[in-house]
Design a protein around this motif. Sequence first.
Motif: not given
Length: 146
Positions: A62-89
Amino acid sequence: MKHGIYKTGLIQEAVNDMWFANRSDEGIVYAKYFDPLPVQTIALILTAIECCIDEWMTGVKEDIKFLSVAYSPVYLLHLNSLWRFDERTAAYKLLGKIGVNLLDVARMHAGVDPFMAAVTIDSFTDDVFDEAIREHEDEAREAREF
């Protein structure tokens, strides 16, 4: 075969295809923005991968548009996880090593020696313009065929 968190081949393929397709691509021409590979870039790629997965959520694409409204929270979760990974390792500098490896492989993919110092081109070379002309001609030819 790569395995482990943040080592999926999909990340490498995205970096290669988006910014390191050839010697004239953005990752080479604007090397100073990619060296080191920004954590934000990895987070963006992970977010795009998640959007692709969402498109197949029901088992049928199903085509889903890659819109900031829908995916900015997802982006922020990934960014936070990367920062936590960097901190932890941090003692092992794993995220930095992953970024260096992604960048080295991407440069090789583009046909550039990854061990040479990154040099940012201040002006476009003729092959960048030639590539733009070829792209335009291809698009014009395709448009005439339809």
